[in-house]
Design an enzyme around this catalytic site. Structure first.
Site, PDB file in Angstrom:
ATOM      1  N   ASP A   1      -0.260  -1.111  13.005  1.00  0.00           N
ATOM      2  CA  ASP A   1       0.224  -1.730  11.904  1.00  0.00           C
ATOM      3  C   ASP A   1       0.651  -3.122  12.105  1.00  0.00           C
ATOM      4  O   ASP A   1       1.718  -3.475  12.655  1.00  0.00           O
ATOM      5  CB  ASP A   1       1.536  -0.975  11.399  1.00  0.00           C
ATOM      6  CG  ASP A   1       2.055  -1.657   9.967  1.00  0.00           C
ATOM      7  OD1 ASP A   1       2.131  -2.828   9.950  1.00  0.00           O
ATOM      8  OD2 ASP A   1       2.455  -0.780   9.039  1.00  0.00           O
TER       9      ASP A   1
ATOM     10  N   ASP B   1       4.213  -4.707  11.149  1.00  0.00           N
ATOM     11  CA  ASP B   1       5.253  -4.301  11.889  1.00  0.00           C
ATOM     12  C   ASP B   1       5.347  -4.771  13.058  1.00  0.00           C
ATOM     13  O   ASP B   1       6.452  -5.136  13.767  1.00  0.00           O
ATOM     14  CB  ASP B   1       5.180  -2.636  12.044  1.00  0.00           C
ATOM     15  CG  ASP B   1       5.445  -1.974  10.742  1.00  0.00           C
ATOM     16  OD1 ASP B   1       6.275  -2.586   9.947  1.00  0.00           O
ATOM     17  OD2 ASP B   1       5.236  -0.630  10.722  1.00  0.00           O
TER      18      ASP B   1
ATOM     19  N   ARG C   1       0.926  -1.179   0.057  1.00  0.00           N
ATOM     20  CA  ARG C   1       0.100  -0.004  -0.118  1.00  0.00           C
ATOM     21  C   ARG C   1       0.965   1.268  -0.039  1.00  0.00           C
ATOM     22  O   ARG C   1       1.799   1.297   0.879  1.00  0.00           O
ATOM     23  CB  ARG C   1      -0.966  -0.046   1.189  1.00  0.00           C
ATOM     24  CG  ARG C   1      -1.977   1.069   1.351  1.00  0.00           C
ATOM     25  CD  ARG C   1      -2.902   1.056   2.341  1.00  0.00           C
ATOM     26  NE  ARG C   1      -2.246   1.459   3.631  1.00  0.00           N
ATOM     27  CZ  ARG C   1      -2.918   2.023   4.863  1.00  0.00           C
ATOM     28  NH1 ARG C   1      -4.207   1.706   4.555  1.00  0.00           N
ATOM     29  NH2 ARG C   1      -2.355   2.283   5.640  1.00  0.00           N
TER      30      ARG C   1
ATOM     31  N   THR D   1      -1.172   7.629  -0.766  1.00  0.00           N
ATOM     32  CA  THR D   1      -2.431   7.515  -1.321  1.00  0.00           C
ATOM     33  C   THR D   1      -3.329   6.183  -0.824  1.00  0.00           C
ATOM     34  O   THR D   1      -4.394   6.257  -0.946  1.00  0.00           O
ATOM     35  CB  THR D   1      -2.074   7.195  -2.924  1.00  0.00           C
ATOM     36  OG1 THR D   1      -1.722   6.069  -3.190  1.00  0.00           O
ATOM     37  CG2 THR D   1      -1.435   8.485  -3.425  1.00  0.00           C
TER      38      THR D   1
END
Length: 248
Positions: free
Chosen positions: A238, A241, A139, A143
């Site tokens: 995340d 992560d 991703r 954007t």
């Protein structure tokens, strides 16, 4: 890569076929409005405690991985239960004949790299020798749009049921891109795809269903919304992560 064990049962004789079950209803999640086309893990104290632990920002990586893996195992088992089966007859060591069931079709797992790779071990634990493919979709953080970077998939996907693996379903961009590759480039029937995620957000669920209405979607929990960076709220941060230890 080899096949799923249930694909080959020499002593078994197949008879009737059981089709994919309908949606199990509004059993879990934080969002009150669960669409009828979304399957959720049944909500109980164990599932809630596991999600509480992975959502807690103070949970260390070692514990995050351990509890996330437990949820993933539950999800994979639930996803397999959505696949059609057929009845068979087998003989027990005592000479008795019983009717049982086996998976009707061959299965393949496909992870959306990188976070989806966290779900491969659980799939291999319950489906011996299963084929696993990979789609590298990243991703764009500016954007929030997906970029397809690499494809590594078995050639016979069109004849298989697909478990498409990605822990988070946020905007639905990566999931739609992955499904588009499978359907348009590999001839997979969208009705043969089960998308499996730990946490989903309503915009992603709606987008994926509207784009591929015959695809099955199963999530551990359904959250409330997305923030201005298209992260799921309340979410877990995340996931990649935290799982792979790259959040420092």
């Amino acid at each position: 890569m080899t096949e799923v064990v249930s694909d080959t049962t020499p002593a078994a004789t197949a008879t009737t076929v059981t089709e994919t079950p309908k949606s199990s209803g509004k059993d879990g999640g934080n969002c009150g409005n669960v669409p009828p086309y979304l399957h959720l893990l049944p909500s109980n104290s164990q599932v809630k405690s596991l999600f509480t632990l992975i959502r807690d920002r103070l949970t260390i990586r070692e514990d995050f991985v351990f509890y996330a893996d437990r949820i993933i195992r539950l999800l994979v088992e639930a996803a397999l239960n959505l696949l059609p089966t057929q009845t068979i007859e087998v003989k027990t060591p005592n000479g008795a004949t019983i009717q049982g069931v086996e998976m009707k079709d061959k299965i393949c797992g496909i992870s959306i790299v990188r976070s989806g790779e966290s779900m491969e071990a659980a799939l291999r634990d319950v489906c011996k020798d299963i084929k696993v493919g990979k789609l590298l979709i990243q991703r764009d953080e500016d954007t929030a749009l997906p970029k397809l970077l690499h494809v590594l998939l078995p050639r016979d996907l069109a004849s298989r049921r697909i478990l498409l693996l990605d822990p988070m379903l946020a905007t639905g961009g990566s999931a739609c891109t992955a499904a588009q590759v499978l359907v348009q480039d590999y001839g997979v029937d969208e009705g043969n795809i089960v998308f499996v995620c730990l946490i989903a957000a309503p915009p992603g669920v709606e987008r994926l269903h509207n784009t591929f209405p015959r695809m099955t979607i199963i999530a551990g929990e359904l959250d409330d919304s997305l923030n201005d960076k298209s992260y799921i709220i309340p979410g877990v941060g995340d996931f990649g992560d935290r799982y792979f230890g790259t959040d420092d």
